[in-house]
Scaffold this motif. Structure first.
Motif, PDB file in Angstrom:
ATOM      1  N   MET A 148       0.809  -1.230   0.000  1.00 27.27           N
ATOM      2  CA  MET A 148       0.000   0.000   0.000  1.00 27.27           C
ATOM      3  C   MET A 148       0.842   1.279   0.000  1.00 27.27           C
ATOM      4  O   MET A 148       0.297   2.380  -0.016  1.00 27.27           O
ATOM      5  N   GLY A 149       2.183   1.146   0.011  1.00 27.52           N
ATOM      6  CA  GLY A 149       3.034   2.344   0.065  1.00 27.52           C
ATOM      7  C   GLY A 149       2.770   3.307  -1.092  1.00 27.52           C
ATOM      8  O   GLY A 149       2.590   4.507  -0.887  1.00 27.52           O
ATOM      9  N   ALA A 150       2.753   2.778  -2.316  1.00 25.63           N
ATOM     10  CA  ALA A 150       2.578   3.652  -3.492  1.00 25.63           C
ATOM     11  C   ALA A 150       1.171   4.247  -3.523  1.00 25.63           C
ATOM     12  O   ALA A 150       0.977   5.367  -4.012  1.00 25.63           O
ATOM     13  N   TYR A 151       0.200   3.497  -3.000  1.00 21.05           N
ATOM     14  CA  TYR A 151      -1.176   4.019  -2.950  1.00 21.05           C
ATOM     15  C   TYR A 151      -1.215   5.241  -2.024  1.00 21.05           C
ATOM     16  O   TYR A 151      -1.760   6.298  -2.364  1.00 21.05           O
ATOM     17  N   GLN A 152      -0.569   5.081  -0.862  1.00 19.95           N
ATOM     18  CA  GLN A 152      -0.574   6.181   0.106  1.00 19.95           C
ATOM     19  C   GLN A 152       0.245   7.374  -0.398  1.00 19.95           C
ATOM     20  O   GLN A 152      -0.161   8.526  -0.261  1.00 19.95           O
ATOM     21  N   ASP A 153       1.403   7.080  -0.996  1.00 23.50           N
ATOM     22  CA  ASP A 153       2.241   8.170  -1.515  1.00 23.50           C
ATOM     23  C   ASP A 153       1.501   8.927  -2.622  1.00 23.50           C
ATOM     24  O   ASP A 153       1.611  10.151  -2.732  1.00 23.50           O
ATOM     25  N   THR A 154       0.725   8.196  -3.422  1.00 26.59           N
ATOM     26  CA  THR A 154      -0.045   8.833  -4.494  1.00 26.59           C
ATOM     27  C   THR A 154      -1.169   9.701  -3.913  1.00 26.59           C
ATOM     28  O   THR A 154      -1.400  10.821  -4.361  1.00 26.59           O
ATOM     29  N   LEU A 155      -1.842   9.191  -2.883  1.00 34.99           N
ATOM     30  CA  LEU A 155      -2.879  10.001  -2.209  1.00 34.99           C
ATOM     31  C   LEU A 155      -2.277  11.288  -1.657  1.00 34.99           C
ATOM     32  O   LEU A 155      -2.843  12.371  -1.788  1.00 34.99           O
ATOM     33  N   ARG A 156      -1.105  11.141  -1.050  1.00 37.05           N
ATOM     34  CA  ARG A 156      -0.433  12.317  -0.462  1.00 37.05           C
ATOM     35  C   ARG A 156      -0.038  13.316  -1.551  1.00 37.05           C
ATOM     36  O   ARG A 156      -0.187  14.527  -1.388  1.00 37.05           O
ATOM     37  N   PHE A 157       0.466  12.792  -2.656  1.00 37.99           N
ATOM     38  CA  PHE A 157       0.888  13.648  -3.768  1.00 37.99           C
ATOM     39  C   PHE A 157      -0.316  14.438  -4.286  1.00 37.99           C
ATOM     40  O   PHE A 157      -0.263  15.655  -4.476  1.00 37.99           O
ATOM     41  N   ARG A 158      -1.436  13.762  -4.472  1.00 38.07           N
ATOM     42  CA  ARG A 158      -2.652  14.423  -4.966  1.00 38.07           C
ATOM     43  C   ARG A 158      -3.140  15.466  -3.957  1.00 38.07           C
ATOM     44  O   ARG A 158      -3.582  16.545  -4.317  1.00 38.07           O
ATOM     45  N   ARG A 159      -3.041  15.095  -2.673  1.00 35.28           N
ATOM     46  CA  ARG A 159      -3.518  16.023  -1.645  1.00 35.28           C
ATOM     47  C   ARG A 159      -2.649  17.283  -1.605  1.00 35.28           C
ATOM     48  O   ARG A 159      -3.156  18.399  -1.500  1.00 35.28           O
ATOM     49  N   GLU A 160      -1.328  17.095  -1.719  1.00 35.96           N
ATOM     50  CA  GLU A 160      -0.424  18.254  -1.684  1.00 35.96           C
ATOM     51  C   GLU A 160      -0.695  19.176  -2.877  1.00 35.96           C
ATOM     52  O   GLU A 160      -0.731  20.396  -2.741  1.00 35.96           O
ATOM     53  N   ILE A 161      -0.885  18.578  -4.048  1.00 34.51           N
ATOM     54  CA  ILE A 161      -1.141  19.377  -5.256  1.00 34.51           C
ATOM     55  C   ILE A 161      -2.491  20.088  -5.118  1.00 34.51           C
ATOM     56  O   ILE A 161      -2.620  21.293  -5.356  1.00 34.51           O
ATOM     57  N   ALA A 162      -3.493  19.316  -4.699  1.00 37.81           N
ATOM     58  CA  ALA A 162      -4.845  19.881  -4.570  1.00 37.81           C
ATOM     59  C   ALA A 162      -4.844  21.034  -3.558  1.00 37.81           C
ATOM     60  O   ALA A 162      -5.421  22.095  -3.814  1.00 37.81           O
ATOM     61  N   GLY A 163      -4.159  20.831  -2.434  1.00 39.33           N
ATOM     62  CA  GLY A 163      -4.127  21.858  -1.392  1.00 39.33           C
ATOM     63  C   GLY A 163      -3.482  23.135  -1.901  1.00 39.33           C
ATOM     64  O   GLY A 163      -3.972  24.238  -1.651  1.00 39.33           O
ATOM     65  N   GLU A 164      -2.392  22.970  -2.646  1.00 34.94           N
ATOM     66  CA  GLU A 164      -1.673  24.158  -3.128  1.00 34.94           C
ATOM     67  C   GLU A 164      -2.493  24.922  -4.179  1.00 34.94           C
ATOM     68  O   GLU A 164      -2.438  26.139  -4.258  1.00 34.94           O
ATOM     69  N   LEU A 165      -3.274  24.171  -4.954  1.00 34.61           N
ATOM     70  CA  LEU A 165      -4.065  24.826  -6.007  1.00 34.61           C
ATOM     71  C   LEU A 165      -5.473  25.196  -5.533  1.00 34.61           C
ATOM     72  O   LEU A 165      -6.239  25.798  -6.288  1.00 34.61           O
ATOM     73  N   GLY A 166      -5.797  24.788  -4.330  1.00 30.25           N
ATOM     74  CA  GLY A 166      -7.138  25.083  -3.815  1.00 30.25           C
ATOM     75  C   GLY A 166      -8.226  24.286  -4.523  1.00 30.25           C
ATOM     76  O   GLY A 166      -9.348  24.767  -4.706  1.00 30.25           O
ATOM     77  N   LEU A 167      -7.890  23.044  -4.907  1.00 30.55           N
ATOM     78  CA  LEU A 167      -8.865  22.184  -5.604  1.00 30.55           C
ATOM     79  C   LEU A 167      -9.244  21.007  -4.710  1.00 30.55           C
ATOM     80  O   LEU A 167      -8.496  20.644  -3.808  1.00 30.55           O
ATOM     81  N   ALA A 168     -10.373  20.371  -5.040  1.00 29.75           N
ATOM     82  CA  ALA A 168     -10.714  19.115  -4.361  1.00 29.75           C
ATOM     83  C   ALA A 168      -9.753  18.043  -4.867  1.00 29.75           C
ATOM     84  O   ALA A 168      -9.365  18.058  -6.047  1.00 29.75           O
ATOM     85  N   ARG A 169      -9.376  17.120  -3.957  1.00 32.79           N
ATOM     86  CA  ARG A 169      -8.397  16.095  -4.355  1.00 32.79           C
ATOM     87  C   ARG A 169      -8.895  15.262  -5.543  1.00 32.79           C
ATOM     88  O   ARG A 169      -8.104  14.815  -6.373  1.00 32.79           O
ATOM     89  N   GLN A 170     -10.211  15.095  -5.636  1.00 31.69           N
ATOM     90  CA  GLN A 170     -10.776  14.273  -6.717  1.00 31.69           C
ATOM     91  C   GLN A 170     -10.499  14.863  -8.099  1.00 31.69           C
ATOM     92  O   GLN A 170     -10.585  14.178  -9.109  1.00 31.69           O
ATOM     93  N   ARG A 171     -10.171  16.159  -8.152  1.00 34.17           N
ATOM     94  CA  ARG A 171      -9.921  16.780  -9.459  1.00 34.17           C
ATOM     95  C   ARG A 171      -8.470  16.606  -9.915  1.00 34.17           C
ATOM     96  O   ARG A 171      -8.102  17.019 -11.007  1.00 34.17           O
ATOM     97  N   VAL A 172      -7.661  16.028  -9.038  1.00 28.86           N
ATOM     98  CA  VAL A 172      -6.235  15.886  -9.360  1.00 28.86           C
ATOM     99  C   VAL A 172      -5.907  14.431  -9.644  1.00 28.86           C
ATOM    100  O   VAL A 172      -6.200  13.551  -8.843  1.00 28.86           O
TER     101      VAL A 172
END
Ligand SMILES: NC(=O)c1ccc[n+]([C@@H]2O[C@H](COP(=O)([O-])OP(=O)(O)OC[C@H]3O[C@@H](n4cnc5c(N)ncnc54)[C@H](O)[C@@H]3O)[C@@H](O)[C@H]2O)c1
Length: 352
Positions: A148-172
């Motif tokens: 599950m490491g890559a799954y979690q790292d991918t979730l984190r990556f999407r969350r970091e990008i989404a947070g910085e752009l002010g988007l919902a994680r589902q859009r990333v």
């Protein structure tokens, strides 16, 4: 549905059980096997009592299992074993962690191979996740085993990008591939932002990356890790978190969990969240693409090792790799990490 959680009394295993119930993945018609060692029996009983007390109507049947031979489930979460100490003054290398957990991986993998029904899916949480996947894949067949490491790292990556752009994680959409821990490979080429055209996405990607290239990422991550370790050792966690907040998203993914672990809080809640999410995907019966560590045999880029890649998942395991368009540097990076993992696996297995 039957789910087994190995290492159920651990910080992560316990969270997995609670989140399975809270997220409604299991209910009174289901059974969760709490698997632990005989010395953990009293604690497992206490855990059952506490969970029934909290979720009486919603709780699944909770069984205590003290022997690997008695595991009987459709999905098995492996969260047992040694973890890195949170005291930075007593560091433990990933090699030492591998040697400590290897026998445990072997014991459970062999028992499930011998006594199981032959269709269990296994989600490996324990580290080194690549070693766990390698051993379980060897005994059970590689299609049934996910890290599950890559799954979690991918979730984190999407969350970091989404947070910085002010988007919902589902859009990333973006994938963090490679080795969990030090061999992360951010695949910026895979970035898709729903609602943005390719030109806008390119501009935002440049802004997010802040000049850090794929070729420069591994050394920068290693240097930043040293800096964060020094701050942690000096007891300045506050500055460590502040500094991480100034870095680009892909570095934050590598460094945030590191600081969280050494803060003493550890990462059990987020890890359990990712594990339960992954379980939901695996059990959905729909063919879905998700990132996971799997044992490859040359399906993509000639990789013949255990590594985090996007896989198409069905109810019987992963079916195929879902290839991403990578640029040359990402491609080279993923292959280099793959070679590194192969060398480590060889070393860890030879140290038997
Ligand atoms: N992939 C991730 O992102 C991630 C995040 C956090 C933790 N982890 C990994 O998960 C594992 C567990 O971490 P934790 O923080 O929950 O540790 P923990 O020490 O809280 O729990 C470990 C559990 O394993 C149990 N255990 C040990 N030997 C056992 C055996 N022979 N049979 C059954 N159970 C046994 C212990 O009793 C304990 O309950 C570690 O390997 C850690 O590195 C991975």
């Amino acid at each position: 549905m039957n789910i087994a959680v190995i290492g159920a009394t651990g910080l992560t295993g316990h969270q997995v059980v609670v989140q399975l119930i809270l997220k409604g993945l299991v209910g009174p018609m289901d059974r969760v096997q709490l698997v632990g060692r005989p010395p953990a029996e009293a604690r497992l009983r206490g855990m059952v009592a506490d969970i029934r007390d909290a979720f009486f109507e919603a709780a699944p049947e909770l069984d205590i299992t003290l022997s690997p031979e008695e595991i009987a489930a459709e999905v098995i979460v492996f969260a047992a074993g040694v973890t890195l100490p949170t005291d930075s003054r007593t560091p433990m290398t990933r090699d030492a962690l591998a040697i400590a957990n290897r026998t445990l991986f072997e014991t459970y993998a062999q028992a499930i191979a011998r006594h199981g029904h032959g269709h269990e899916l296994v989600i490996v949480v324990s580290n080194p996740v690549e070693l766990g996947v390698s051993i379980f894949a060897h005994h059970l067949g590689r299609r049934r085993v996910f890290g599950m490491g890559a799954y979690q790292d991918t979730l984190r990556f999407r969350r970091e990008i989404a947070g910085e752009l002010g988007l919902a994680r589902q859009r990333v959409e973006a994938y963090m591939l490679g080795e969990h821990g030090s061999g992360l490979v951010p695949t910026w080429s895979s970035l898709r932002l729903h609602g943005f055209d390719p030109e806008e996405t390119d501009q935002l990607r440049r802004r997010l990356r802040r000049g850090l290239t794929s070729a420069g990422y591994p050394d920068t991550l290693a240097n930043e890790t040293k800096g964060i370790r020094a701050l942690i050792e000096a007891g300045d966690l506050g500055e460590a978190f502040r500094h991480i907040g100034t870095l680009p998203a892909d570095l934050r993914v590598g460094l945030g969990p590191f600081a969280t672990h050494y803060s003493g809080a550890k990462t059990a809640v987020a890890t359990a969240n990712a594990t339960v999410d992954m379980l939901r995907v695996v059990l959905s019966g729909h063919q879905t693409v998700m990132a996971a560590q799997v044992a490859l045999k040359g399906e993509w880029l000639g990789l013949d090792t255990v590594i985090g890649v996007p896989v198409l998942v069905g109810h019987q395991g992963w079916v195929t790799v879902n290839p991403l368009p990578l640029d040359d540097d990402e491609h080279a990076q993923l292959c280099a990490v793959g070679r590194g993992v192969t060398d480590k696996l060889r070393e860890w297995e030879a140290a038997a």
